[in-house]
Design an enzyme around this catalytic site. Structure first.
Site, mmCIF file in Angstrom:
data_model
loop_
_atom_site.group_PDB
_atom_site.id
_atom_site.type_symbol
_atom_site.label_atom_id
_atom_site.label_comp_id
_atom_site.label_asym_id
_atom_site.label_seq_id
_atom_site.Cartn_x
_atom_site.Cartn_y
_atom_site.Cartn_z
ATOM 1 N N ASP A 187 1.678 7.299 0.592
ATOM 2 C CA ASP A 187 1.720 6.527 1.848
ATOM 3 C C ASP A 187 0.787 5.318 1.759
ATOM 4 O O ASP A 187 0.712 4.505 2.685
ATOM 5 C CB ASP A 187 1.427 7.406 3.065
ATOM 6 C CG ASP A 187 0.057 8.058 3.008
ATOM 7 O OD1 ASP A 187 -0.653 7.911 1.994
ATOM 8 O OD2 ASP A 187 -0.315 8.731 4.001
ATOM 9 N N SER A 188 0.112 5.161 0.597
ATOM 10 C CA SER A 188 -0.617 3.924 0.318
ATOM 11 C C SER A 188 0.364 2.748 0.253
ATOM 12 O O SER A 188 -0.057 1.589 0.251
ATOM 13 C CB SER A 188 -1.405 4.040 -0.994
ATOM 14 O OG SER A 188 -0.593 4.551 -2.022
ATOM 15 N N GLU B 95 -9.776 13.839 -3.330
ATOM 16 C CA GLU B 95 -10.086 12.402 -3.263
ATOM 17 C C GLU B 95 -11.541 12.166 -2.888
ATOM 18 O O GLU B 95 -12.033 12.666 -1.867
ATOM 19 C CB GLU B 95 -9.147 11.711 -2.257
ATOM 20 C CG GLU B 95 -9.410 10.207 -2.173
ATOM 21 C CD GLU B 95 -8.284 9.400 -1.534
ATOM 22 O OE1 GLU B 95 -7.216 9.981 -1.238
ATOM 23 O OE2 GLU B 95 -8.476 8.194 -1.339
HETATM 24 O O1 KIV Z 1 -1.104 7.557 -0.900
HETATM 25 C C1 KIV Z 1 -1.707 7.609 -1.979
HETATM 26 O O2 KIV Z 1 -1.653 6.684 -2.806
HETATM 27 C C2 KIV Z 1 -2.510 8.787 -2.242
HETATM 28 C C3 KIV Z 1 -3.369 8.762 -3.480
HETATM 29 C C4 KIV Z 1 -4.556 7.920 -3.256
HETATM 30 C C5 KIV Z 1 -3.729 10.129 -3.906
HETATM 31 O O3 KIV Z 1 -2.489 9.713 -1.518
#
Ligand code: KIV
Length: 267
Positions: free
Chosen positions: A47-48, A185
């Site tokens: 979701d990044s 994380e």
């Molecule tokens: O959404 C994302 O990119 C993540 C990673 C940072 C683990 O959850």
């Protein structure tokens, strides 16, 4: 030749044999294809995407429909790696039925192989319900960006004994609930080591030290596309922002000077 696909079982075997798991985020067809061809074990449709694809400040605004669009594009690009798709904020926290419905939409509409969701004890019921339908679930503990307004900052989590103890309990609960792996994380490396050694399922770290069973990075950070983000844990493997800037300047200059296209570049 038949391609040997990575499954959740492959990851369990990798932990057992001590082979580290390499995971990267991707959000579209072209990059997913490149990463899969390079031999990546796991692609996370994170979701990044809310930050790096849509330009939002947090991961909160991205919707389930938007995550499905990104995951569909990624799945079209891969042949062998395992694809994990994030359940976005607001698509699973209401209750376990909502969580299950969101997970089912991801699996039916994208062709992804598994889902990821953030949280410990509070999401255990949802994880059990999703796993009971045959959908593999990856957990996510420590700095959980969907809770950023509760944390207030993106600093290292679980440095205090109380939060570290809760994280250890949560990790065991997620394993018992049926998670096949857990992202850790931005927590102290010593805590990540202890958690990783206490679990039979793999941990995948981001800013959690070298004793996790695997590592994950956001592609825009490690490729040097996103130049503003410079946390200590990030290793940059390319400086794409500079290279793209150089290429663009050259292209602009070639067009303006009428160097491009030349005689061989036309019909
Ligand atoms: O959404 C994302 O990119 C993540 C990673 C940072 C683990 O959850």
């Amino acid at each position: 030749m038949e391609v040997k696909k990575i499954t959740t079982n492959t990851l369990l075997k990798m932990k057992a044999s001590g082979e580290k798991i390499a995971m990267i985020t991707a959000y579209d067809f072209s990059f997913a294809k490149l990463f899969d061809k390079a031999g990546i074990d796991v692609i996370l449709v994170g979701d990044s995407a809310s930050n790096v694809m849509a330009g939002h400040v947090t991961t909160l605004p991205i919707t389930l429909d938007q995550m499905i669009y990104h995951a569909q594009s990624v799945v079209r690009g891969i042949e062998r790696c395992l694809v994990v798709v994030d359940l976005p904020f607001g698509s699973y926290q209401g209750n376990s039925k909502e969580a299950l419905n969101s997970a089912i939409r991801i699996m039916k509409e994208t062709g992804g192989h598994s889902i990821k969701l953030e949280g410990g004890e509070e999401v255990v019921e949802s994880i059990k319900r999703i796993v009971s339908t045959g959908i593999p679930v990856m957990g996510h503990l420590g700095l959980t960006p969907q809770s950023i307004y509760q944390f207030g900052t993106y600093t290292v989590r679980a440095k205090e004994e109380q939060e570290a103890a809760k994280l250890k309990r949560d990790a065991l609960l997620l394993q018992e609930a049926g998670c096949f792996a857990i992202v850790l994380e931005k927590i102290p490396a010593s805590l990540a080591k202890e958690v990783s050694e206490g679990l039979s399922i793999p941990t995948i770290g981001i800013g959690a030290g070298g004793d996790c069973d695997g590592q994950v990075l956001v592609m825009h950070d490690m490729l040097g596309i996103n130049t503003d983000f410079k946390p200590r844990f990030l290793r940059k493997y390319l400086n794409l922002a500079d290279q793209i800037n150089g290429a663009m300047q050259q292209y602009i200059s070639d067009v303006k000077s009428k160097d491009f296209p030349n005689e061989k570049e036309q019909y």
